[in-house]
Design a protein around this motif. Structure first.
Motif, mmCIF file in Angstrom:
data_model
loop_
_atom_site.group_PDB
_atom_site.id
_atom_site.type_symbol
_atom_site.label_atom_id
_atom_site.label_comp_id
_atom_site.label_asym_id
_atom_site.label_seq_id
_atom_site.Cartn_x
_atom_site.Cartn_y
_atom_site.Cartn_z
ATOM 1 N N ALA A 68 33.907 2.036 -105.483
ATOM 2 C CA ALA A 68 34.185 3.326 -104.838
ATOM 3 C C ALA A 68 34.891 3.152 -103.502
ATOM 4 O O ALA A 68 35.585 4.057 -103.039
ATOM 5 N N GLY A 69 34.738 1.982 -102.877
ATOM 6 C CA GLY A 69 35.345 1.754 -101.570
ATOM 7 C C GLY A 69 36.704 1.089 -101.613
ATOM 8 O O GLY A 69 37.325 0.877 -100.564
ATOM 9 N N LYS A 70 37.178 0.759 -102.820
ATOM 10 C CA LYS A 70 38.474 0.075 -102.950
ATOM 11 C C LYS A 70 39.561 0.907 -102.265
ATOM 12 O O LYS A 70 39.643 2.125 -102.448
ATOM 13 N N GLY A 71 40.382 0.252 -101.472
ATOM 14 C CA GLY A 71 41.412 0.954 -100.709
ATOM 15 C C GLY A 71 40.957 1.342 -99.318
ATOM 16 O O GLY A 71 41.710 1.990 -98.585
ATOM 17 N N ALA A 72 39.741 0.947 -98.931
ATOM 18 C CA ALA A 72 39.247 1.286 -97.596
ATOM 19 C C ALA A 72 40.107 0.654 -96.512
ATOM 20 O O ALA A 72 40.252 1.199 -95.415
ATOM 21 N N LEU A 73 40.664 -0.522 -96.807
ATOM 22 C CA LEU A 73 41.664 -1.127 -95.936
ATOM 23 C C LEU A 73 42.999 -1.113 -96.657
ATOM 24 O O LEU A 73 43.047 -1.285 -97.879
ATOM 25 N N PRO A 74 44.087 -0.939 -95.932
ATOM 26 C CA PRO A 74 45.400 -0.952 -96.593
ATOM 27 C C PRO A 74 45.712 -2.344 -97.135
ATOM 28 O O PRO A 74 45.309 -3.360 -96.563
ATOM 29 N N SER A 75 46.424 -2.387 -98.239
ATOM 30 C CA SER A 75 46.805 -3.666 -98.829
ATOM 31 C C SER A 75 47.583 -4.498 -97.814
ATOM 32 O O SER A 75 48.475 -4.002 -97.131
ATOM 33 N N GLY A 76 47.213 -5.755 -97.691
ATOM 34 C CA GLY A 76 47.882 -6.631 -96.734
ATOM 35 C C GLY A 76 47.194 -6.715 -95.388
ATOM 36 O O GLY A 76 47.599 -7.528 -94.540
ATOM 37 N N HIS A 77 46.169 -5.904 -95.155
ATOM 38 C CA HIS A 77 45.432 -5.997 -93.894
ATOM 39 C C HIS A 77 44.839 -7.404 -93.780
ATOM 40 O O HIS A 77 44.287 -7.935 -94.739
ATOM 41 N N PRO A 78 44.932 -8.044 -92.609
ATOM 42 C CA PRO A 78 44.510 -9.449 -92.489
ATOM 43 C C PRO A 78 43.032 -9.698 -92.728
ATOM 44 O O PRO A 78 42.641 -10.861 -92.933
ATOM 45 N N PHE A 79 42.208 -8.655 -92.737
ATOM 46 C CA PHE A 79 40.786 -8.865 -92.988
ATOM 47 C C PHE A 79 40.308 -8.189 -94.274
ATOM 48 O O PHE A 79 39.116 -8.066 -94.514
ATOM 49 N N ASP A 80 41.264 -7.804 -95.100
ATOM 50 C CA ASP A 80 40.945 -7.287 -96.429
ATOM 51 C C ASP A 80 40.781 -8.474 -97.374
ATOM 52 O O ASP A 80 41.731 -9.226 -97.611
ATOM 53 N N VAL A 81 39.580 -8.640 -97.931
ATOM 54 C CA VAL A 81 39.341 -9.750 -98.861
ATOM 55 C C VAL A 81 39.092 -9.247 -100.275
ATOM 56 O O VAL A 81 38.672 -10.001 -101.147
ATOM 57 N N GLY A 82 39.347 -7.946 -100.527
ATOM 58 C CA GLY A 82 39.287 -7.403 -101.882
ATOM 59 C C GLY A 82 37.905 -7.008 -102.321
ATOM 60 O O GLY A 82 36.977 -6.868 -101.526
ATOM 61 N N GLY A 83 37.772 -6.822 -103.627
ATOM 62 C CA GLY A 83 36.501 -6.397 -104.196
ATOM 63 C C GLY A 83 35.423 -7.445 -104.006
ATOM 64 O O GLY A 83 35.695 -8.648 -104.000
ATOM 65 N N VAL A 84 34.186 -6.979 -103.870
ATOM 66 C CA VAL A 84 33.060 -7.888 -103.685
ATOM 67 C C VAL A 84 32.049 -7.672 -104.796
ATOM 68 O O VAL A 84 31.881 -6.562 -105.291
ATOM 69 N N GLY A 85 31.399 -8.740 -105.219
ATOM 70 C CA GLY A 85 30.325 -8.620 -106.201
ATOM 71 C C GLY A 85 30.683 -9.194 -107.550
ATOM 72 O O GLY A 85 31.514 -10.100 -107.677
ATOM 73 N N ALA A 86 30.052 -8.650 -108.596
ATOM 74 C CA ALA A 86 30.206 -9.189 -109.944
ATOM 75 C C ALA A 86 31.638 -9.168 -110.425
ATOM 76 O O ALA A 86 32.032 -10.003 -111.251
#
Length: 645
Positions: free
Chosen positions: A285-303
């Motif tokens: 549900a939080g995907k896209g909370a940071l813009p793509s390419g943001h230096p601290f965006d590490v993508g989806g977390v979990g399973a």
């Protein structure tokens, strides 16, 4: 409180004792047309229209009222004819989510199966905390003709109907036995729809003889009301405690959930992540909370997360959950946060979520609370070594992602078909920044969560709270109604398509252009993989003839889903290779009418790695070696689970 009582704005100078005679159905339509929300000074219509299917339970009540409204004041309360009641609720949910939960749609159905068809949709809305308003018809309040068609009879109670099944999946439920009860029911419903902490499906059951019954209503009942959706501020002491805990963190990690989007906190989060030097992993549900390419965006977390996010989460000493409910996929079934000394700070408007994992609860609106925490911790920053590690893990994941998309499974696989992940790569590079991808079930949500790089905050629309097969096309319809100018692409597997495709007809009837990408892997690919992992050998997961009692051993079925799409009115483009898919997708996006791209994929094609686990129990005893081996793996893997107490 997270929402305030509405401000009533009189539209008439008539005396307070003046009344107007309307049926219950007419009163509902007039009342809803006067309801609004406001946040940050911006006003929205709360209920912007009705989906529905009419039957003997509602045609003379809400049906007549909506017709009268349309004739007297066109556009005031639009009505769209749905083809399936569950699909109508999904469309309303897609609409409300895309509108940030500040506006929604209502759904009216007849008594009986028309009503109970909505229950799955209600559960989806409530689990995802998306406001939808449901009006199922009900039995006769007078009981004069009982038992009526489609009425449930019980020997132990005469006031129970099938609509009572809505109670556990609704955040608000009422049944209007008398017209006098309607004002309280509707005002309670509006309060629930506008409560950001506890919203979801709101159900008002309407007996079929009450809907057309006339009553003298106070005119002020229909005055404009504005429901303020407050930005609840967190308790100052809680913010100070959170700041003190975060200040001690050497390896902090942020989990961004859907609350980031609903509070429009993306900008504040991006700024703080940069200032503090904290990596941000996102739930579905939080995907896209940071813009793509943001230096601290590490993508989806979990399973279904990335290797970067999961490695950082595993070593985190302080986890800051922002607007997340910590589902089992987000936490890898409570195994991903492996640091024995990990502590949690939970920023959430819902107290239910704020106290999870014995976390330090900071209850309030995500945007407001993040800003307060930033003010309380102006000089905090992670060290250079941690930031270098974040960069290295991001680069490693980017390399893996590029390799996945570059692989040519069509050439290497036995079937000569392409892989799903290759198609997702083409979709991601082809869609525009504000185009919306919609998905809900099967193996695609996992691949999307790992691999998709959102171009904007609303581009990624995956329903994974209830993961409902059949949400995709109906949800896409709702998004298109919410924002007609965007391209909406429903990525749907053959299993989901066969579950619920009818709202495609609704979209075509209303002239609302959708793009459908139908991936046909001749069965349930996700459950097939899961079945294999638990030692059940993909039993019962492939669409085949039943041969000698084995539904997995027979030949393939002569089903042509592309022809089915055409029969429903869509233009269909068939693709058999990645190159043909790219060309067909561009043509579908350029088309003026609803267009589908049909492509067959290999269900055995590999996905992408993430390095996390999901708890699905395995048979403890079995005669099958495959199950025995899976049980051994299960016993090993679940040792990583923690209670986080």
């Amino acid at each position: 409180m997270t929402s305030t009582p509405a401000t009533s704005v009189p539209e008439s100078s008539e005396a307070a004792t003046s009344t107007v005679r309307l049926t219950v159905g007419q009163a509902i339509v007039r009342f809803l047309g006067a309801q609004h929300t406001v946040r940050d000074g911006v006003e929205h219509r709360l209920v912007e229209g009705f989906f529905g299917i009419f039957g003997h339970g509602n045609v003379a009540g809400l049906g007549q009222a909506l017709l009268q409204s349309d004739l007297n004041d066109p556009g005031r309360m639009p009505y769209w004819l749905a083809r399936n009641e569950q699909g109508a609720v999904h469309a309303a949910t897609g609409f409300a989510r895309h509108r940030g939960r500040l506006s929604t749609l209502a759904v009216t159905t007849s008594i009986g199966p028309g009503a109970t068809n909505m229950i799955t949709g209600a559960a989806l809305a409530t689990i995802n905390r998306i406001p939808v308003l449901l009006f199922p018809a009900d039995v006769f309040a007078t009981r004069n003709p009982d038992p009526v068609l489609q009425q449930l009879e019980r020997s132990d109670a005469q006031d129970v109907t099938v609509n009572d099944a809505f109670r556990p999946v609704s955040v608000f439920f009422d049944r209007v036995w008398r017209p006098e009860q309607l004002p309280a029911a509707l005002l309670g419903a509006m309060r629930a729809l506008t409560d950001p902490a506890q919203t979801g499906a709101v159900t008002i059951a309407l007996p079929q003889d009450v809907q057309p019954e006339a009553h003298d209503w106070p005119v002020e009942f229909f005055d404009k009301r504005v429901w303020r959706v407050m930005r609840q501020g967190a308790d100052a002491a809680s913010v100070d405690d959170a700041a003190a805990l975060l200040a001690s963190a050497k390896r902090p990690f942020i989990v961004a959930g859907g609350g980031v989007h609903y509070s429009e906190a993306e900008g504040v989060l991006a700024g703080l992540a940069t200032r503090w030097g904290i990596p941000v992993g996102q739930s579905q549900a939080g995907k896209g909370a940071l813009p793509s390419g943001h230096p601290f965006d590490v993508g989806g977390v979990g399973a279904t997360g990335t290797t970067a996010a999961n490695a950082l989460a595993a070593a985190a000493d302080v986890v800051i959950g922002v607007g997340t409910r910590y589902s089992d996929f987000t936490t890898a079934s409570r195994s991903i946060f492996a640091n024995p000394d990990v502590r949690f700070i939970n920023l959430n408007v819902a107290q239910l979520d704020a106290v999870k994992f014995a976390g330090l609860a900071v209850t309030g609106d995500a945007r407001t609370t993040l800003a307060a925490l930033g003010d309380a911790l102006p000089n905090y920053a992670t060290d250079a070594a941690y930031r270098a590690e974040i960069d290295a893990l991001r680069d490693e994941w980017a390399g893996h992602r590029a390799e996945v998309f570059a692989s040519d499974w069509q050439a290497r696989g036995e079937t000569g078909r392409t892989s799903q992940v290759e198609l997702i790569g083409i979709l991601n590079e082809t869609l525009g920044e504000h185009d919306v991808i919609v998905n809900a079930a099967g193996s695609a949500p996992g691949d999307l969560h790992k691999l998709w790089e959102p171009g904007s905050a609303k581009q990624y629309h995956v329903e994974y709270g209830f993961s409902t097969m059949g949400y995709e096309i109906a949800g896409a319809l709702g998004i298109k109604l919410a924002e007609p100018g965007v391209q909406v692409v429903a990525l749907v597997g053959d299993g989901s398509y066969l579950m619920l495709a009818q709202e495609l007809v609704t979209a075509i009837a209303e002239g609302l252009k959708l793009v459908i990408v139908l991936i046909d892997n001749e069965g349930f690919a996700s459950i097939g993989n899961l079945s294999e992992s638990v030692g059940s050998q993909r039993f019962g997961t492939r669409y085949r003839y039943n041969d000698a009692g084995s539904p997995s051993a027979g030949g393939m079925l002569p089903v042509d889903l592309a022809a089915n799409l055409e029969s429903l009115g869509a233009k269909v483009l068939r693709a058999s290779s990645p190159e043909e898919f790219r060309s067909a997708l561009k043509a579908a996006l350029a088309a003026e009418t609803t267009t589908a791209v049909y492509v067959q994929t290999d269900p055995l094609a590999p996905g992408s790695v993430g390095g996390a686990w999901w708890d699905v129990p395995v048979a403890e005893v079995s005669e099958l070696e495959s199950t025995q081996a899976a049980r051994r793996d299960y016993e090993r893997d679940r040792r990583a689970q923690r209670p986080y107490l």
